[in-house]
Scaffold this motif. Structure first.
Motif, PDB file in Angstrom:
ATOM      1  N   LEU A 131       0.821  -1.202   0.000  1.00  0.00           N
ATOM      2  CA  LEU A 131       0.000   0.000   0.000  1.00  0.00           C
ATOM      3  C   LEU A 131       0.858   1.256   0.000  1.00  0.00           C
ATOM      4  O   LEU A 131       0.561   2.229  -0.708  1.00  0.00           O
ATOM      5  CB  LEU A 131      -0.941   0.007   1.207  1.00  0.00           C
ATOM      6  N   LYS A 132       1.930   1.243   0.758  1.00  0.00           N
ATOM      7  CA  LYS A 132       2.851   2.380   0.779  1.00  0.00           C
ATOM      8  C   LYS A 132       3.516   2.586  -0.578  1.00  0.00           C
ATOM      9  O   LYS A 132       3.807   3.711  -0.977  1.00  0.00           O
ATOM     10  CB  LYS A 132       3.914   2.177   1.851  1.00  0.00           C
ATOM     11  N   ALA A 133       3.766   1.475  -1.276  1.00  0.00           N
ATOM     12  CA  ALA A 133       4.400   1.545  -2.594  1.00  0.00           C
ATOM     13  C   ALA A 133       3.380   1.830  -3.703  1.00  0.00           C
ATOM     14  O   ALA A 133       3.722   1.810  -4.885  1.00  0.00           O
ATOM     15  CB  ALA A 133       5.121   0.232  -2.888  1.00  0.00           C
ATOM     16  N   ASN A 134       2.136   2.088  -3.287  1.00  0.00           N
ATOM     17  CA  ASN A 134       1.054   2.391  -4.225  1.00  0.00           C
ATOM     18  C   ASN A 134       0.721   1.207  -5.138  1.00  0.00           C
ATOM     19  O   ASN A 134       0.254   1.401  -6.261  1.00  0.00           O
ATOM     20  CB  ASN A 134       1.381   3.634  -5.066  1.00  0.00           C
ATOM     21  N   LYS A 135       0.962  -0.001  -4.665  1.00  0.00           N
ATOM     22  CA  LYS A 135       0.559  -1.216  -5.391  1.00  0.00           C
ATOM     23  C   LYS A 135      -0.750  -1.671  -4.776  1.00  0.00           C
ATOM     24  O   LYS A 135      -0.782  -2.446  -3.831  1.00  0.00           O
ATOM     25  CB  LYS A 135       1.651  -2.279  -5.278  1.00  0.00           C
ATOM     26  N   ARG A 136      -1.829  -1.156  -5.324  1.00  0.00           N
ATOM     27  CA  ARG A 136      -3.113  -1.234  -4.648  1.00  0.00           C
ATOM     28  C   ARG A 136      -4.140  -2.114  -5.352  1.00  0.00           C
ATOM     29  O   ARG A 136      -5.324  -2.088  -5.002  1.00  0.00           O
ATOM     30  CB  ARG A 136      -3.683   0.170  -4.463  1.00  0.00           C
ATOM     31  N   LEU A 137      -3.735  -2.874  -6.349  1.00  0.00           N
ATOM     32  CA  LEU A 137      -4.676  -3.785  -7.007  1.00  0.00           C
ATOM     33  C   LEU A 137      -4.523  -5.174  -6.404  1.00  0.00           C
ATOM     34  O   LEU A 137      -3.419  -5.723  -6.348  1.00  0.00           O
ATOM     35  CB  LEU A 137      -4.450  -3.840  -8.513  1.00  0.00           C
ATOM     36  N   PHE A 138      -5.653  -5.737  -5.961  1.00  0.00           N
ATOM     37  CA  PHE A 138      -5.640  -7.031  -5.296  1.00  0.00           C
ATOM     38  C   PHE A 138      -6.590  -8.001  -5.996  1.00  0.00           C
ATOM     39  O   PHE A 138      -7.633  -7.590  -6.518  1.00  0.00           O
ATOM     40  CB  PHE A 138      -6.064  -6.883  -3.831  1.00  0.00           C
ATOM     41  N   TYR A 139      -6.194  -9.266  -5.988  1.00  0.00           N
ATOM     42  CA  TYR A 139      -7.074 -10.314  -6.486  1.00  0.00           C
ATOM     43  C   TYR A 139      -7.369 -11.260  -5.334  1.00  0.00           C
ATOM     44  O   TYR A 139      -6.466 -11.886  -4.794  1.00  0.00           O
ATOM     45  CB  TYR A 139      -6.438 -11.082  -7.638  1.00  0.00           C
ATOM     46  N   ARG A 140      -8.616 -11.334  -4.948  1.00  0.00           N
ATOM     47  CA  ARG A 140      -9.025 -12.216  -3.850  1.00  0.00           C
ATOM     48  C   ARG A 140      -9.302 -13.601  -4.431  1.00  0.00           C
ATOM     49  O   ARG A 140     -10.317 -13.824  -5.082  1.00  0.00           O
ATOM     50  CB  ARG A 140     -10.271 -11.649  -3.169  1.00  0.00           C
ATOM     51  N   PHE A 141      -8.376 -14.522  -4.195  1.00  0.00           N
ATOM     52  CA  PHE A 141      -8.525 -15.894  -4.683  1.00  0.00           C
ATOM     53  C   PHE A 141      -9.270 -16.711  -3.642  1.00  0.00           C
ATOM     54  O   PHE A 141      -8.764 -16.994  -2.573  1.00  0.00           O
ATOM     55  CB  PHE A 141      -7.156 -16.519  -4.963  1.00  0.00           C
ATOM     56  N   HIS A 142     -10.493 -17.040  -3.980  1.00  0.00           N
ATOM     57  CA  HIS A 142     -11.356 -17.798  -3.082  1.00  0.00           C
ATOM     58  C   HIS A 142     -11.772 -19.059  -3.822  1.00  0.00           C
ATOM     59  O   HIS A 142     -12.619 -19.006  -4.717  1.00  0.00           O
ATOM     60  CB  HIS A 142     -12.578 -16.945  -2.725  1.00  0.00           C
ATOM     61  N   TYR A 143     -11.162 -20.179  -3.477  1.00  0.00           N
ATOM     62  CA  TYR A 143     -11.406 -21.407  -4.256  1.00  0.00           C
ATOM     63  C   TYR A 143     -12.784 -22.006  -3.980  1.00  0.00           C
ATOM     64  O   TYR A 143     -13.175 -22.225  -2.834  1.00  0.00           O
ATOM     65  CB  TYR A 143     -10.345 -22.467  -3.962  1.00  0.00           C
ATOM     66  N   VAL A 144     -13.489 -22.281  -5.094  1.00  0.00           N
ATOM     67  CA  VAL A 144     -14.772 -22.984  -5.055  1.00  0.00           C
ATOM     68  C   VAL A 144     -14.717 -24.056  -6.142  1.00  0.00           C
ATOM     69  O   VAL A 144     -14.378 -23.764  -7.286  1.00  0.00           O
ATOM     70  CB  VAL A 144     -15.962 -22.030  -5.323  1.00  0.00           C
ATOM     71  N   ALA A 145     -15.005 -25.284  -5.793  1.00  0.00           N
ATOM     72  CA  ALA A 145     -14.960 -26.381  -6.762  1.00  0.00           C
ATOM     73  C   ALA A 145     -15.882 -26.102  -7.944  1.00  0.00           C
ATOM     74  O   ALA A 145     -16.989 -25.581  -7.784  1.00  0.00           O
ATOM     75  CB  ALA A 145     -15.369 -27.686  -6.081  1.00  0.00           C
ATOM     76  N   GLY A 146     -15.381 -26.428  -9.153  1.00  0.00           N
ATOM     77  CA  GLY A 146     -16.173 -26.228 -10.363  1.00  0.00           C
ATOM     78  C   GLY A 146     -15.874 -24.939 -11.097  1.00  0.00           C
ATOM     79  O   GLY A 146     -16.410 -24.697 -12.182  1.00  0.00           O
ATOM     80  N   GLN A 147     -15.017 -24.099 -10.505  1.00  0.00           N
ATOM     81  CA  GLN A 147     -14.673 -22.813 -11.120  1.00  0.00           C
ATOM     82  C   GLN A 147     -13.235 -22.786 -11.636  1.00  0.00           C
ATOM     83  O   GLN A 147     -12.676 -21.712 -11.843  1.00  0.00           O
ATOM     84  CB  GLN A 147     -14.871 -21.692 -10.096  1.00  0.00           C
ATOM     85  N   ASP A 148     -12.657 -23.960 -11.853  1.00  0.00           N
ATOM     86  CA  ASP A 148     -11.239 -24.038 -12.221  1.00  0.00           C
ATOM     87  C   ASP A 148     -10.892 -23.248 -13.473  1.00  0.00           C
ATOM     88  O   ASP A 148      -9.839 -22.602 -13.538  1.00  0.00           O
ATOM     89  CB  ASP A 148     -10.835 -25.504 -12.413  1.00  0.00           C
ATOM     90  N   SER A 149     -11.771 -23.293 -14.482  1.00  0.00           N
ATOM     91  CA  SER A 149     -11.465 -22.586 -15.737  1.00  0.00           C
ATOM     92  C   SER A 149     -11.385 -21.076 -15.519  1.00  0.00           C
ATOM     93  O   SER A 149     -10.596 -20.384 -16.162  1.00  0.00           O
ATOM     94  CB  SER A 149     -12.510 -22.906 -16.804  1.00  0.00           C
ATOM     95  N   VAL A 150     -12.186 -20.557 -14.589  1.00  0.00           N
ATOM     96  CA  VAL A 150     -12.147 -19.120 -14.277  1.00  0.00           C
ATOM     97  C   VAL A 150     -10.798 -18.762 -13.665  1.00  0.00           C
ATOM     98  O   VAL A 150     -10.162 -17.774 -14.037  1.00  0.00           O
ATOM     99  CB  VAL A 150     -13.278 -18.736 -13.299  1.00  0.00           C
ATOM    100  N   TYR A 151     -10.335 -19.594 -12.722  1.00  0.00           N
ATOM    101  CA  TYR A 151      -9.066 -19.322 -12.050  1.00  0.00           C
ATOM    102  C   TYR A 151      -7.891 -19.404 -13.027  1.00  0.00           C
ATOM    103  O   TYR A 151      -6.980 -18.580 -12.976  1.00  0.00           O
ATOM    104  CB  TYR A 151      -8.857 -20.291 -10.885  1.00  0.00           C
ATOM    105  N   HIS A 152      -7.916 -20.420 -13.918  1.00  0.00           N
ATOM    106  CA  HIS A 152      -6.854 -20.553 -14.925  1.00  0.00           C
ATOM    107  C   HIS A 152      -6.764 -19.289 -15.771  1.00  0.00           C
ATOM    108  O   HIS A 152      -5.678 -18.712 -15.953  1.00  0.00           O
ATOM    109  CB  HIS A 152      -7.119 -21.760 -15.828  1.00  0.00           C
ATOM    110  N   GLN A 153      -7.895 -18.860 -16.305  1.00  0.00           N
ATOM    111  CA  GLN A 153      -7.912 -17.706 -17.202  1.00  0.00           C
ATOM    112  C   GLN A 153      -7.543 -16.420 -16.474  1.00  0.00           C
ATOM    113  O   GLN A 153      -6.797 -15.591 -17.004  1.00  0.00           O
ATOM    114  CB  GLN A 153      -9.294 -17.578 -17.849  1.00  0.00           C
ATOM    115  N   THR A 154      -8.052 -16.263 -15.264  1.00  0.00           N
ATOM    116  CA  THR A 154      -7.795 -15.030 -14.518  1.00  0.00           C
ATOM    117  C   THR A 154      -6.327 -14.900 -14.145  1.00  0.00           C
ATOM    118  O   THR A 154      -5.702 -13.848 -14.355  1.00  0.00           O
ATOM    119  CB  THR A 154      -8.659 -14.984 -13.245  1.00  0.00           C
TER     120      THR A 154
END
Length: 205
Positions: free
Chosen positions: A93-116
């Motif tokens: 946050l101090k370095a102004n790197k403020r974009l976050f990806y919240r990885f929350h695993y749910v079975a059946g969404q594997d293709s979304v995680y791969h692409q993202t």
């Protein structure tokens, strides 16, 4: 003419008359404000004008969750699960790197995680991955963390309503410590994820 027909004609005339007056009033008022919509969820309320909905930063396919979370105050370091994670979040946050990806695993969404995660690594941008003790074990199924210099931080549940349905999502923390630029990736539209990451970095300098 029967009494019923007279009543019907009178009502029809009044309807036409009232419609004409309404139309005249609408056309006469040139500077009418944009409609305002009220969104409610879990005792939370958000008012948003039609103009706001058309802005480029309003991305998404989960509007109710997005709207009740936007501009919510957040001190992200408080949700770190340990001191190391807290320190890393504070540094980013101090370095102004403020974009976050919240990885929350749910079975059946594997293709979304791969692409993202592919979009994240190919962008070459500094995106911090927020995960939890249940989800982190699955992360290596979608990205080789040894090959990519990506910050991975362990957190508890965040005060963002997208946590409730167990979605994985992007967000940015503003300099005022509020949640902005929320986005939920879709497997059908990976190019939108690419555009989102590009957009956020081009507007948050």
């Amino acid at each position: 003419m029967t009494r019923d027909k007279k009543i019907i004609r009178a009502l029809t005339f009044l309807f036409i008359l009232s419609t004409s007056f309404s139309l005249y009033a609408l056309l006469a008022k040139k500077n009418t404000a944009a409609p305002v919509f009220l969104f409610m969820y879990d005792k939370q309320r958000r008012f948003l004008s039609e103009d706001s909905l058309s802005r480029p930063e309003f991305w998404d396919n989960y509007p109710y969750y997005i709207l009740v979370s936007m501009h919510k105050s957040i001190h992200l370091e408080r949700y770190a699960s340990d001191e190391k994670s807290k320190s890393l979040i504070e540094d980013r946050l101090k370095a102004n790197k403020r974009l976050f990806y919240r990885f929350h695993y749910v079975a059946g969404q594997d293709s979304v995680y791969h692409q993202t995660l592919q979009s994240v690594t190919q962008s070459g941008r500094q995106v911090v991955l927020l995960t939890d003790r249940n989800s982190v074990a699955y992360l290596n199924n979608f990205i080789d963390t040894s090959k990519h210099n990506i910050d991975i931080v362990d957190v508890t549940d965040l005060p963002i309503y997208l946590e409730k349905p167990g979605l994985s999502y992007f967000f940015r923390v503003s300099k005022n410590n509020t949640v902005v630029d929320l986005f939920v990736p879709r497997k059908e539209l990976p190019e939108v994820t690419d555009k989102y990451i590009s957009y956020v970095f081009s507007t948050s300098k």
